[in-house]
Design an enzyme around this catalytic site. Sequence first.
Site, mmCIF file in Angstrom:
data_model
loop_
_atom_site.group_PDB
_atom_site.id
_atom_site.type_symbol
_atom_site.label_atom_id
_atom_site.label_comp_id
_atom_site.label_asym_id
_atom_site.label_seq_id
_atom_site.Cartn_x
_atom_site.Cartn_y
_atom_site.Cartn_z
ATOM 1 N N GLY A 291 0.852 -1.191 0.000
ATOM 2 C CA GLY A 291 0.000 0.000 0.000
ATOM 3 C C GLY A 291 0.884 1.235 0.000
ATOM 4 O O GLY A 291 1.063 1.913 -1.024
ATOM 5 N N ARG A 292 1.488 1.476 1.163
ATOM 6 C CA ARG A 292 2.332 2.650 1.336
ATOM 7 C C ARG A 292 3.399 2.774 0.239
ATOM 8 O O ARG A 292 3.639 3.859 -0.298
ATOM 9 C CB ARG A 292 3.041 2.538 2.697
ATOM 10 C CG ARG A 292 3.868 3.749 3.103
ATOM 11 C CD ARG A 292 4.747 3.402 4.311
ATOM 12 N NE ARG A 292 4.021 2.730 5.370
ATOM 13 C CZ ARG A 292 3.311 3.343 6.321
ATOM 14 N NH1 ARG A 292 3.272 4.649 6.360
ATOM 15 N NH2 ARG A 292 2.690 2.620 7.235
ATOM 16 N N CYS A 360 -7.487 22.861 16.154
ATOM 17 C CA CYS A 360 -7.470 23.254 17.562
ATOM 18 C C CYS A 360 -6.965 22.133 18.451
ATOM 19 O O CYS A 360 -7.713 21.545 19.231
ATOM 20 C CB CYS A 360 -8.864 23.693 17.988
ATOM 21 S SG CYS A 360 -9.352 25.143 17.102
ATOM 22 N N GLU A 361 -5.719 21.793 18.270
ATOM 23 C CA GLU A 361 -5.047 20.766 19.074
ATOM 24 C C GLU A 361 -3.587 21.171 19.149
ATOM 25 O O GLU A 361 -2.961 21.423 18.109
ATOM 26 C CB GLU A 361 -5.070 19.397 18.359
ATOM 27 C CG GLU A 361 -6.401 18.793 18.132
ATOM 28 C CD GLU A 361 -6.947 18.025 19.324
ATOM 29 O OE1 GLU A 361 -6.163 17.641 20.219
ATOM 30 O OE2 GLU A 361 -8.169 17.843 19.362
HETATM 31 C C1 LIG Z 1 -3.760 -7.076 5.372
HETATM 32 C C2 LIG Z 1 -2.972 -5.893 4.962
HETATM 33 N N1 LIG Z 1 -2.415 -5.876 3.745
HETATM 34 C C3 LIG Z 1 -1.706 -4.810 3.308
HETATM 35 C C4 LIG Z 1 -1.517 -3.709 4.103
HETATM 36 C C5 LIG Z 1 -0.727 -2.577 3.535
HETATM 37 O O1 LIG Z 1 0.337 -2.244 4.286
HETATM 38 P P1 LIG Z 1 1.381 -1.173 3.733
HETATM 39 O O2 LIG Z 1 0.659 0.043 3.364
HETATM 40 O O3 LIG Z 1 2.266 -0.991 4.900
HETATM 41 O O4 LIG Z 1 2.070 -1.802 2.578
HETATM 42 C C6 LIG Z 1 -2.070 -3.673 5.386
HETATM 43 C C7 LIG Z 1 -1.829 -2.549 6.300
HETATM 44 O O5 LIG Z 1 -0.926 -2.612 7.122
HETATM 45 C C8 LIG Z 1 -2.819 -4.800 5.822
HETATM 46 O O6 LIG Z 1 -3.382 -4.819 7.030
HETATM 47 N N1 LIG Z 2 -2.277 3.955 8.842
HETATM 48 C C1 LIG Z 2 -0.962 3.441 9.156
HETATM 49 C C2 LIG Z 2 -0.701 2.128 8.524
HETATM 50 C C3 LIG Z 2 -1.737 1.163 8.862
HETATM 51 C C4 LIG Z 2 -1.726 0.063 7.934
HETATM 52 C C5 LIG Z 2 -3.047 -0.620 7.908
HETATM 53 N N2 LIG Z 2 -2.983 -2.015 8.207
HETATM 54 C C6 LIG Z 2 0.094 4.450 8.809
HETATM 55 O O1 LIG Z 2 -0.212 5.503 8.382
HETATM 56 O O2 LIG Z 2 1.245 4.216 8.967
#
Ligand SMILES: Cc1ncc(COP(=O)(O)O)c(C=O)c1O
Ligand SMILES: N[C@@H](CCCC[NH3+])C(=O)O
Length: 436
Positions: A291-292, A360-361
């Site tokens: 994802g990230r 406001c934090e």
């Molecule tokens: C099941 C699962 N897959 C994928 C991800 C994507 O993680 P990331 O954005 O760290 O790659 C997450 C979030 O942590 C997740 O919970």
């Molecule tokens: N939201 C988190 C990551 C969570 C991933 C979800 N499983 C972040 O910004 O680092």
Amino acid sequence: MENEKYFTNKEGHLVIGGVDALKLALEYGTPLVAYDVSQIRSQIRAFKEAFAKRKFPAVVSYASKAFSAIAMYQVVAQEKAHIDVVSGGELYTAIKANFPMDKISFHGNNKTRAELEMAVEHQVGVIILDNFYEIELLSEVLAEQDKNIRVMLRLTPNVSAHTHEYIQTGQADSKFGFDITTGQAHSALKKVQANPQMELIGLHAHIGSQISAVAGFQMEVANLFKLINQWNAQDHYQPKVINLGGGFGIRYTEEDEVLAPDVFVGAIVDEVKAQCDQLNLKVPEIWIEPGRSIVGAAGYSLYTVGSRKNLPGMTDYLTVNGGMGDNIRPALYQAKYEAVLANNPTAASVEKVHLAGRYCESGDILIDEQSLPATKPGDIIAILKTGAYGYSMASNYNRVPRPSVVFCENGYAQIVVKRETYDDLVSNDCFLEKEL
Ligand SMILES: Cc1ncc(COP(=O)(O)O)c(C=O)c1O
Ligand SMILES: N[C@@H](CCCC[NH3+])C(=O)O
């Protein structure tokens, strides 16, 4: 011009996807989330290519909680990758984007009956089962709709942050998935195998997020194979697919270590092959869910400088017109970012400021210590690498409308999510009709 962090044009301005960041701010207003789409594409391609060059059957499934929008799903579809969704809302967005349903994995540790009904009705590629309650719910939904569905079991891989410094989700006491140490995972296997409307295609695990070493993934693979070996001996079960989740880290600041997709994939593939050789098991397809690492570095948050609080002998506050409402990560995780002045990112810095948000934090500080050249109200500041879990975690706190999102590529920009208006904010409010 390119340095490792960003591009500039001949005017010396920050450039995003070939578009001058100052022009973006002028045309679309701030706060603005701008993505360099070619960076998104190249990350997806890098993960796919890393498997392809090793001739390893694999699926790259973008974890869309990092940033979900119709246009994002369109880009992923163009790149012929899969997505995972974690809610009816993400699934609905993918349906609206005409994303191929068979390339969707549906996750979540408390999917509702309505969400499962929606997933079955639309025949998503696979539902990743998280708990016993969900197995029951899904069985009922399948019986009612008289349909079959592919499933995977999400297992807790028992990779603990006590031994590795990760954001945890894979440790034995995690809220996600079936525990493998107490036999729960095995009971889940039996339940699913007993239901002819569920086709168990494989096993899933996810160890955490923002991981910058391969060891955790190797341990995850080793733990999964220990289990697969047992299940093969007892039940003659071997998965067609192992889905190892996401978690591949990115470099937010100089302090972060970063590994290329190829390094992560290489280590995972080698470990899977080694385990299969050693245990004499069939080699499964590998799925991953980054994802990230797909969207993080491609995203930029553009803000306008407003007020300033000078504190003689202490660090001054420089405030921008956004903050925790569009990026909660600094307040929630003490996440670190770097910012640049969009009209001259390479200018020498003259001071360090607390780059503060407008909410406001007291904790609404986007960057605690940011070096900057001289600034004045109206200047545009860009925070780099905000593409993951920024807009997707945005809120309307303080009734501040969420920013717009723009996609930039090859010198063109397009709005992909409109800025919320005050009318949007009150659109679900209802007048009190009578005294209660
Ligand atoms: C099941 C699962 N897959 C994928 C991800 C994507 O993680 P990331 O954005 O760290 O790659 C997450 C979030 O942590 C997740 O919970
Ligand atoms: N939201 C988190 C990551 C969570 C991933 C979800 N499983 C972040 O910004 O680092």
